[in-house]
Design a protein around this motif. Sequence first.
Motif, PDB file in Angstrom:
ATOM      1  N   VAL A  49       0.859  -1.186   0.000  1.00 30.88           N
ATOM      2  CA  VAL A  49       0.000   0.000   0.000  1.00 30.88           C
ATOM      3  C   VAL A  49       0.893   1.234   0.000  1.00 30.88           C
ATOM      4  O   VAL A  49       1.843   1.313   0.787  1.00 30.88           O
ATOM      5  CB  VAL A  49      -0.914   0.026   1.253  1.00 30.88           C
ATOM      6  N   ARG A  50       0.607   2.196  -0.904  1.00 33.17           N
ATOM      7  CA  ARG A  50       1.376   3.442  -0.941  1.00 33.17           C
ATOM      8  C   ARG A  50       0.517   4.576  -0.382  1.00 33.17           C
ATOM      9  O   ARG A  50      -0.605   4.801  -0.803  1.00 33.17           O
ATOM     10  CB  ARG A  50       1.814   3.795  -2.358  1.00 33.17           C
ATOM     11  N   TRP A  51       1.090   5.279   0.600  1.00 29.33           N
ATOM     12  CA  TRP A  51       0.453   6.438   1.212  1.00 29.33           C
ATOM     13  C   TRP A  51       0.736   7.675   0.359  1.00 29.33           C
ATOM     14  O   TRP A  51       1.678   7.682  -0.438  1.00 29.33           O
ATOM     15  CB  TRP A  51       0.987   6.639   2.630  1.00 29.33           C
ATOM     16  N   PRO A  52      -0.052   8.750   0.515  1.00 30.46           N
ATOM     17  CA  PRO A  52       0.136   9.960  -0.309  1.00 30.46           C
ATOM     18  C   PRO A  52       1.551  10.556  -0.222  1.00 30.46           C
ATOM     19  O   PRO A  52       2.027  11.140  -1.185  1.00 30.46           O
ATOM     20  CB  PRO A  52      -0.885  10.947   0.250  1.00 30.46           C
ATOM     21  N   ASP A  53       2.236  10.369   0.900  1.00 25.16           N
ATOM     22  CA  ASP A  53       3.596  10.905   1.050  1.00 25.16           C
ATOM     23  C   ASP A  53       4.660   9.997   0.434  1.00 25.16           C
ATOM     24  O   ASP A  53       5.851  10.258   0.540  1.00 25.16           O
ATOM     25  CB  ASP A  53       3.909  11.178   2.523  1.00 25.16           C
ATOM     26  N   GLY A  54       4.226   8.908  -0.220  1.00 23.14           N
ATOM     27  CA  GLY A  54       5.155   7.987  -0.866  1.00 23.14           C
ATOM     28  C   GLY A  54       5.582   6.825   0.003  1.00 23.14           C
ATOM     29  O   GLY A  54       6.209   5.879  -0.477  1.00 23.14           O
ATOM     30  N   ARG A  55       5.258   6.873   1.268  1.00 25.43           N
ATOM     31  CA  ARG A  55       5.617   5.790   2.184  1.00 25.43           C
ATOM     32  C   ARG A  55       4.904   4.508   1.757  1.00 25.43           C
ATOM     33  O   ARG A  55       3.755   4.528   1.348  1.00 25.43           O
ATOM     34  CB  ARG A  55       5.212   6.184   3.608  1.00 25.43           C
ATOM     35  N   ILE A  56       5.614   3.385   1.870  1.00 18.39           N
ATOM     36  CA  ILE A  56       5.054   2.081   1.513  1.00 18.39           C
ATOM     37  C   ILE A  56       4.763   1.304   2.796  1.00 18.39           C
ATOM     38  O   ILE A  56       5.635   1.151   3.648  1.00 18.39           O
ATOM     39  CB  ILE A  56       6.026   1.273   0.627  1.00 18.39           C
ATOM     40  N   GLU A  57       3.529   0.831   2.912  1.00 18.30           N
ATOM     41  CA  GLU A  57       3.127  -0.030   4.024  1.00 18.30           C
ATOM     42  C   GLU A  57       3.017  -1.446   3.480  1.00 18.30           C
ATOM     43  O   GLU A  57       2.413  -1.673   2.429  1.00 18.30           O
ATOM     44  CB  GLU A  57       1.785   0.432   4.581  1.00 18.30           C
ATOM     45  N   ASP A  58       3.577  -2.400   4.194  1.00 18.34           N
ATOM     46  CA  ASP A  58       3.580  -3.786   3.744  1.00 18.34           C
ATOM     47  C   ASP A  58       2.741  -4.650   4.698  1.00 18.34           C
ATOM     48  O   ASP A  58       3.254  -5.174   5.688  1.00 18.34           O
ATOM     49  CB  ASP A  58       5.019  -4.298   3.682  1.00 18.34           C
ATOM     50  N   PRO A  59       1.439  -4.790   4.415  1.00 19.60           N
ATOM     51  CA  PRO A  59       0.588  -5.593   5.294  1.00 19.60           C
ATOM     52  C   PRO A  59       1.065  -7.037   5.449  1.00 19.60           C
ATOM     53  O   PRO A  59       0.892  -7.637   6.516  1.00 19.60           O
ATOM     54  CB  PRO A  59      -0.786  -5.549   4.617  1.00 19.60           C
ATOM     55  N   SER A  60       1.665  -7.600   4.423  1.00 20.90           N
ATOM     56  CA  SER A  60       2.139  -8.982   4.505  1.00 20.90           C
ATOM     57  C   SER A  60       3.223  -9.126   5.562  1.00 20.90           C
ATOM     58  O   SER A  60       3.211 -10.062   6.365  1.00 20.90           O
ATOM     59  CB  SER A  60       2.673  -9.443   3.148  1.00 20.90           C
ATOM     60  N   ARG A  61       4.157  -8.212   5.564  1.00 27.13           N
ATOM     61  CA  ARG A  61       5.230  -8.271   6.552  1.00 27.13           C
ATOM     62  C   ARG A  61       4.662  -8.057   7.961  1.00 27.13           C
ATOM     63  O   ARG A  61       5.031  -8.766   8.898  1.00 27.13           O
ATOM     64  CB  ARG A  61       6.299  -7.222   6.263  1.00 27.13           C
ATOM     65  N   ILE A  62       3.748  -7.103   8.107  1.00 30.39           N
ATOM     66  CA  ILE A  62       3.132  -6.824   9.407  1.00 30.39           C
ATOM     67  C   ILE A  62       2.383  -8.054   9.918  1.00 30.39           C
ATOM     68  O   ILE A  62       2.362  -8.318  11.121  1.00 30.39           O
ATOM     69  CB  ILE A  62       2.200  -5.594   9.304  1.00 30.39           C
ATOM     70  N   LEU A  63       1.805  -8.834   8.997  1.00 30.73           N
ATOM     71  CA  LEU A  63       0.995  -9.991   9.398  1.00 30.73           C
ATOM     72  C   LEU A  63       1.738 -11.319   9.287  1.00 30.73           C
ATOM     73  O   LEU A  63       1.112 -12.374   9.217  1.00 30.73           O
ATOM     74  CB  LEU A  63      -0.302 -10.021   8.580  1.00 30.73           C
ATOM     75  N   GLY A  64       3.063 -11.267   9.294  1.00 28.78           N
ATOM     76  CA  GLY A  64       3.829 -12.493   9.461  1.00 28.78           C
ATOM     77  C   GLY A  64       4.657 -12.990   8.305  1.00 28.78           C
ATOM     78  O   GLY A  64       5.256 -14.063   8.414  1.00 28.78           O
ATOM     79  N   MET A  65       4.749 -12.249   7.204  1.00 28.93           N
ATOM     80  CA  MET A  65       5.582 -12.718   6.096  1.00 28.93           C
ATOM     81  C   MET A  65       7.038 -12.707   6.530  1.00 28.93           C
ATOM     82  O   MET A  65       7.554 -11.687   6.959  1.00 28.93           O
ATOM     83  CB  MET A  65       5.424 -11.822   4.867  1.00 28.93           C
ATOM     84  N   GLY A  66       7.677 -13.842   6.406  1.00 23.95           N
ATOM     85  CA  GLY A  66       9.097 -13.928   6.744  1.00 23.95           C
ATOM     86  C   GLY A  66       9.943 -13.240   5.706  1.00 23.95           C
ATOM     87  O   GLY A  66       9.529 -13.064   4.571  1.00 23.95           O
ATOM     88  N   GLY A  67      11.124 -12.858   6.092  1.00 22.21           N
ATOM     89  CA  GLY A  67      11.997 -12.154   5.167  1.00 22.21           C
ATOM     90  C   GLY A  67      13.265 -12.902   4.863  1.00 22.21           C
ATOM     91  O   GLY A  67      14.172 -12.356   4.277  1.00 22.21           O
TER      92      GLY A  67
END
Length: 165
Positions: free
Chosen positions: A141-159
């Motif tokens: 998800v991209r916010w108006p200020d360009g920041r990227i939110e990653d719901p998958s990572r927040i909800l447990g996606m391993g890296g």
Amino acid sequence: MTTPLFHVSLPDTDDAAHFAPLQIALEGLAQINEWHIRRSLRRVARGLSDTVIPPLYASGVVYREEAPGHEDWMDVPAILRQGYADCEDLAAYRTAELRVAGFDVEPVIKWQWVPREIMIRQGYPEHHLPGRGVWLVHCCVRWPDGRIEDPSRILGMGGQFMERI
């Protein structure tokens, strides 16, 4: 066996046009989710239901990757029934919830071509790799200020793998 609802063909190019149809489909899924969320709010306001679709991060839904080569794009009711989803589902859910709350966000697709040799070196299972390599695709998800939110990572996606690319 599940029958696909629709099939999206991607242009056979190596540029940004390759994923343009998926970006359109992701926006469509976000809009469908907006409809579901707004409908649930209207039904509660009219006394027709006592169930509002919960915010994603309060829903209990977790990230789970689909099997290689398998893609099911799910709307909010399907996600809530299943209890887990992958990146496009979660990005479309979060986008819809934020839009209903008045935020001007958009779902985005990030991609990167990774040659087969690099994928193998980074630990990706060789038997899942096609000939030359793969497109790694991820939705956020991209916010108006360009920041990227990653719901998958927040909800447990391993890296473990993705962080090394």
